[in-house]
Write an enzyme that holds these catalytic residues in place. Structure first.
Site, short mmCIF file in Angstrom:
data_model
loop_
_atom_site.label_atom_id
_atom_site.label_comp_id
_atom_site.label_asym_id
_atom_site.label_seq_id
_atom_site.Cartn_x
_atom_site.Cartn_y
_atom_site.Cartn_z
N LYS A 48 -11.57 7.17 -38.70
CA LYS A 48 -12.68 6.86 -37.85
C LYS A 48 -13.80 6.11 -38.37
CE LYS A 48 -10.27 8.02 -34.07
NZ LYS A 48 -9.98 7.26 -32.86
N GLU A 84 -17.86 8.59 -27.50
CA GLU A 84 -17.08 9.54 -26.85
C GLU A 84 -16.21 10.12 -27.84
OE1 GLU A 84 -16.34 6.26 -27.17
OE2 GLU A 84 -14.21 6.45 -28.07
N SER A 131 -3.54 9.00 -40.82
CA SER A 131 -4.82 8.47 -40.17
C SER A 131 -5.59 9.66 -40.52
CB SER A 131 -4.56 8.22 -38.78
OG SER A 131 -3.89 9.36 -38.16
C1 LIG Z 1 -6.63 11.63 -37.34
C2 LIG Z 1 -6.39 10.69 -35.99
N1 LIG Z 1 -5.72 9.85 -35.86
C3 LIG Z 1 -5.44 9.05 -34.74
C4 LIG Z 1 -6.19 9.35 -33.62
C5 LIG Z 1 -5.93 8.53 -32.43
O1 LIG Z 1 -6.83 7.09 -32.23
P1 LIG Z 1 -6.33 5.98 -32.49
O2 LIG Z 1 -5.23 5.74 -31.82
O3 LIG Z 1 -7.69 4.99 -32.23
O4 LIG Z 1 -6.05 5.75 -33.98
C6 LIG Z 1 -7.28 10.01 -33.83
C7 LIG Z 1 -8.21 10.25 -32.68
O5 LIG Z 1 -8.98 11.14 -32.51
C8 LIG Z 1 -7.50 10.96 -34.82
O6 LIG Z 1 -8.49 11.71 -35.15
#
Ligand SMILES: Cc1ncc(COP(=O)(O)O)c(C=O)c1O
Lengths: 415, 278
Positions: free
Chosen positions: A108, A130, A397
């Site tokens: 993020k 948000e 992620s």
């Molecule tokens: C570690 C992590 N991965 C994925 C996401 C999902 O968001 P996005 O689909 O925008 O990557 C989040 C959202 O809070 C997250 O914290």
């Protein structure tokens, strides 16, 4: 004299290459995207589009961004060969792109750094955001602290309960966390509330949206800031292994980590692309958060995209064990990539994600965020169908520290 | 001429300001709404604005959000709203009705089907909050082909060039959002309002209605001094929320609230009329 054949425009250009030109000037990815907002926001969105265009063409802005990504976020993040997980899956080699090693623990911050620099450049003194899992809220509070900007984060009260540690982190960073009690008390409602706040404070406030959704220019802008994930991965793969992966896998909530890793691979047609949605209790049960797998085109939060909705066009309640995937919409570019067939969208249930969380933790010593655990789970399934000399690249992620309560709760334990 | 245009045109000729109450259809229950609408007409409404409830009303404050939640919980849908209009028309074929809502329910029904059904039900105008002129070149023509007016929003942030573009497409009336904020906030600034309304009048002959933030008879009178029409929403919806299931008490409260505004507006119109004649 022969009459020449009329010249064909773009003879045989496959449709996928249209990605280079997306979105159009008004933010459309094919039929998706665009700008569906109340009139008050049209002028601020124009202002934002212009400021962003100017910034991304300004070498000084881009250099400042690169510096911050290196010294503050800790980029480049490594790619890691998850050997034991690969062996267990019994097929292709699984590699992780380690976004979990970023400052604040998820992808993020790639985006919040970019948008906060833009906010400062535009002279805005107040930041709003948000958040669902709290990772975007923490990443926003972090950059606001660093730049000395006032910060208000909107969070559904249900998510505040699930992600109590992140709420405390945001407060320590000086942000005000405003509970949202309307609707389903999760991410979608937090986004409604942030949009309402923005309408009331457009003059001094910059709204940092945390995913590739929202009205134009957000889906394109957030993608551009997150595409550093894919650019690095592609280069690292070539440097380390002298080849590209056979498949790239990422979880999809709004879709920012996914588009970030997918985008630089879109032209590599031999690379298969998989987005993993939250299957919750199973897509067939209706209790899930998988709009691309089970939704229909509609309009929410300023863009046209696949949505979970009922026959009357009301937005459906969603369910996922992971707060960050618990969203009824998805970024418009994913809707388009699905329709043209360049990316495949699949789903993973709560149980499968939790199993992958435990397995990855126990045999790799890497605790994935529950969101990322969805991608890990699908990668295990996919790898099992592939050959040992093939490669599956997974976007890790984020890290799972924030999810201790949810994991314990699912196991019937309390901390 | 449409029912909406002739009603607003007649009022303008008489030097009178229109009063346009809003309520969310189906709040607190689908069978309550037509009765509330008749009560509002008896209390002096010139045009009725009927909200189509949506799960995610992003331009609305907590009062109308609450109304949407109650209406949806009671089973309200866009189709149901059209049934309410049909029911209302059995006793009132005069009062113009404008539907106000968000795009997704209309999109789900299909714009063509919606326009046709709305016209048949007796709707006169449609205002879709999150539908901008740029996104839907086909919305305005489709509504107009079905004989419906396309009411459009203009906001304090709208620049002159856009005002011109919006006015060129809109019909029925222009809805000016009196401040930067969501419905139900209280921050009406009448001094800047006059200049904003003039800015719009410079571009169009259409009547200009002003809404968002009108909560007292004084507000209503102040707005009527500069605008052709006054829209009042949250102040009425609050009455519905407060009186719960007691229909008679709700109707009485709606009547009281609206007729106080009606009187204040009429007094203001009379004063303004006398001043003009003097
Ligand atoms: C570690 C992590 N991965 C994925 C996401 C999902 O968001 P996005 O689909 O925008 O990557 C989040 C959202 O809070 C997250 O914290």
């Amino acid at each position: 004299m022969n009459t020449p054949e009329p010249q064909q425009l773009d003879p045989g250009t496959p449709l996928v290459h249209a990605w280079r030109n997306m979105p159009d000037v008004r933010g459309h990815f094919g039929p998706y995207g665009g700008r569906f907002v109340a009139e008050t926001l049209m002028a601020p969105l124009d202002e934002l589009s212009e400021a962003y265009e100017a910034a991304r063409n300004d070498p000084a802005f881009m250099a400042a961004l690169d510096n911050d990504l290196a010294d503050y976020v800790g980029r480049p993040t490594p790619i890691y060969h998850a050997e034991r997980l690969s062996k267990k899956a019994g097929g292709a080699q699984i590699w992780f792109k380690r976004e979990d090693l970023n400052h604040t623990g998820a992808h993020k911050i790639n985006n919040t750094i970019g948008q906060a620099l833009l906010a400062a450049r535009m002279g805005k003194k107040r930041i709003i955001a948000e958040t669902g899992a709290g990772q975007h809220g923490v990443a926003t509070a972090t950059v606001a602290a660093r730049l000395g900007l006032e910060c208000v984060v909107f969070m559904g009260s249900e998510d505040m309960r699930r992600q109590a540690t992140n709420v405390y982190r945001m407060r320590l960073l000086g942000a005000e966390v405003r509970p949202v009690e309307s609707g389903s008390k999760t991410l979608k409602d937090a986004m409604n509330e942030a949009l309402r706040d923005w309408v009331a404070h457009v003059d001094d406030t910059f709204y940092i949206i945390g995913t590739v959704a929202g009205p134009h220019p957000y889906p394109a802008m957030v993608r551009d800031f997150q595409a550093v994930i894919g650019r690095e991965s592609r280069r690292q793969m070539l440097e380390r292994l002298d080849r590209l992966p056979d498949a790239v896998v990422a979880c999809v909530g709004g879709g920012s980590n996914a588009i970030g890793i997918f985008y630089p691979f879109l032209d590599d047609e031999d690379v298969q692309i998989y987005g993993v949605e939250a299957g919750g209790d199973g897509v067939a049960t209706g209790r899930h958060a998988a709009p691309l797998s089970a939704g229909r085109s509609g309009v929410l939060h300023g863009n046209r995209t696949y949505l979970m909705q009922d026959d009357n066009g009301q937005i459906s309640g969603t369910h996922s064990v992971s707060a960050g995937l618990d969203y009824p919409g998805v970024g418009p570019e994913h809707s388009w990539l699905k329709d043209i067939g360049r990316a495949h969208y699949v789903d993973i249930t709560d149980t499968e994600a939790l199993n992958a969380f435990h397995e990855c933790t126990r045999i790799e010593g890497i605790m994935p965020a529950l969101e990322s655990a969805h991608a890990v789970a699908y990668a295990q399934k996919l790898a099992a169908t592939m050959k040992p000399d093939q490669i599956v690249l997974v976007n890790m992620s984020g890290r799972g520290d924030k999810d201790m309560n949810s994991v314990a709760e699912a196991a019937g334990e309390s901390l | 001429m449409s029912r909406l245009a002739s009603r607003l045109g007649a009022l303008r000729e008489q030097g009178r300001s229109a009063l346009i109450p809003y309520l969310t259809a189906g709040d607190p229950a689908p069978d309550a709404t037509a009765g509330f609408m008749h009560a509002l007409v008896e209390a002096g409404a010139d045009v009725l604005e009927v909200g189509v409830p949506f799960t995610d009303p992003m331009a609305d404050g907590p009062v109308i959000q609450g109304a949407c939640e109650r209406a949806l919980a009671a089973g309200m849908s866009l189709s149901g709203v059209l049934d309410i209009v049909t029911e209302f028309r059995q006793r009132d074929n005069e009062t113009p009705i404008v539907l106000m809502g968000y795009l997704n329910p209309v999109d789900r029904m299909g714009l063509d089907t919606f326009a046709e059904r709305a016209q048949k039900a007796g709707v006169d105008g449609v205002l879709i909050v999150d539908m901008t002129a740029e996104e839907a070149p086909d919305v305005v023509p489709t509504l107009e082909d079905a004989g419906l007016d396309a009411v459009c929003l203009i906001a304090p942030t709208t620049g002159d060039a856009r005002i011109e573009k919006i006015c060129a497409k809109a019909s029925g009336f222009i809805y000016y959002v009196s401040f930067k904020g969501v419905t139900g906030s209280a921050s009406l600034d009448v001094s800047s309002l006059a200049a904003s309304v003039e800015r719009i009048r410079a571009k169009t002959q259409l009547p200009v209605a002003v809404g968002f933030g009108v909560s007292t008879p004084e507000n209503a009178a102040d707005v009527s001094r500069v605008a052709d029409a006054v829209v009042v929403g949250s102040a009425l919806v609050r009455q519905i929320a407060e009186h719960g299931a007691d229909r008679d008490a709700t109707q009485a409260a709606l009547r009281d609230t609206l007729s106080a505004m009606r009187r204040a507006i009429d007094e203001q119109d009379n004063t303004q009329g006398e001043a003009r004649r003097a």
